[in-house]
Design a protein around this motif. Sequence first.
Motif, PDB file in Angstrom:
ATOM      1  N   ALA A   1      -9.300  -4.831   8.878  1.00  0.00           N
ATOM      2  CA  ALA A   1     -10.522  -3.960   8.790  1.00  0.00           C
ATOM      3  C   ALA A   1     -11.418  -4.564   7.417  1.00  0.00           C
ATOM      4  CB  ALA A   1     -10.492  -2.441   8.495  1.00  0.00           C
ATOM      5  N   TYR A   2     -10.818  -4.902   6.404  1.00  0.00           N
ATOM      6  CA  TYR A   2     -11.269  -5.583   5.002  1.00  0.00           C
ATOM      7  C   TYR A   2     -11.803  -7.097   5.683  1.00  0.00           C
ATOM      8  CZ  TYR A   2     -11.553  -8.132   0.921  1.00  0.00           C
ATOM      9  OH  TYR A   2     -12.156  -9.089  -0.218  1.00  0.00           O
TER      10      TYR A   2
ATOM     11  N   GLY B   1       0.687  -1.195  -0.083  1.00  0.00           N
ATOM     12  CA  GLY B   1      -0.284  -0.052  -0.246  1.00  0.00           C
ATOM     13  C   GLY B   1       0.771   1.169   0.080  1.00  0.00           C
TER      14      GLY B   1
ATOM     15  N   LEU C   1      -3.773  -2.821   9.948  1.00  0.00           N
ATOM     16  CA  LEU C   1      -5.144  -2.532  10.016  1.00  0.00           C
ATOM     17  C   LEU C   1      -5.995  -2.396   9.181  1.00  0.00           C
ATOM     18  CD1 LEU C   1      -4.208   0.529  12.461  1.00  0.00           C
ATOM     19  CD2 LEU C   1      -4.805  -1.613  13.233  1.00  0.00           C
ATOM     20  N   LYS C   2      -5.686  -2.052   8.193  1.00  0.00           N
ATOM     21  CA  LYS C   2      -6.414  -2.049   6.782  1.00  0.00           C
ATOM     22  C   LYS C   2      -6.859  -3.411   6.397  1.00  0.00           C
ATOM     23  CE  LYS C   2      -6.458  -0.249   2.050  1.00  0.00           C
ATOM     24  NZ  LYS C   2      -5.968   0.372   1.047  1.00  0.00           N
ATOM     25  N   ALA C   3      -5.739  -4.410   6.492  1.00  0.00           N
ATOM     26  CA  ALA C   3      -6.151  -5.920   6.269  1.00  0.00           C
ATOM     27  C   ALA C   3      -7.351  -6.314   7.099  1.00  0.00           C
ATOM     28  CB  ALA C   3      -5.011  -6.760   6.223  1.00  0.00           C
TER      29      ALA C   3
ATOM     30  N   HIS D   1      -0.244   0.329   9.283  1.00  0.00           N
ATOM     31  CA  HIS D   1      -1.276   1.065   8.354  1.00  0.00           C
ATOM     32  C   HIS D   1      -1.826  -0.398   7.568  1.00  0.00           C
ATOM     33  CE1 HIS D   1      -3.953   3.119   6.280  1.00  0.00           C
ATOM     34  NE2 HIS D   1      -3.600   2.855   5.259  1.00  0.00           N
ATOM     35  N   ALA D   2      -0.967  -1.248   7.005  1.00  0.00           N
ATOM     36  CA  ALA D   2      -1.348  -2.211   6.153  1.00  0.00           C
ATOM     37  C   ALA D   2      -1.883  -3.205   7.032  1.00  0.00           C
ATOM     38  CB  ALA D   2       0.123  -2.761   5.374  1.00  0.00           C
TER      39      ALA D   2
END
Length: 82
Positions: free
Chosen positions: A55-56, A38, A51-53, A48-49
């Motif tokens: 959340a997905y 990302g 947390l984003k994963a 960040h990566a």
Amino acid sequence: MDPQDGRSTLIPADILVFGWIGGKHAFVNLTGISPLVGLGRWGFTTGHAALKAAAYKVIKHNNTCRENQHVFVPFAFSHQKQ
């Protein structure tokens, strides 16, 4: 969806813990992410990566687990080859 009975064929669990929270089964989903995923013009933010994963994965699996009286636990982590 399984066309035979209309049920989801998603497999949200890498680890299944029986009777974990309030007698409900917990579906633990493990996701390893490169910390460099990302990267773009916005730069790098630690974690960040992952947390984003996570959340997905919640968006993808949480409702299905809840509808079946289970608990969904995302566990996303950054890893780096050495």
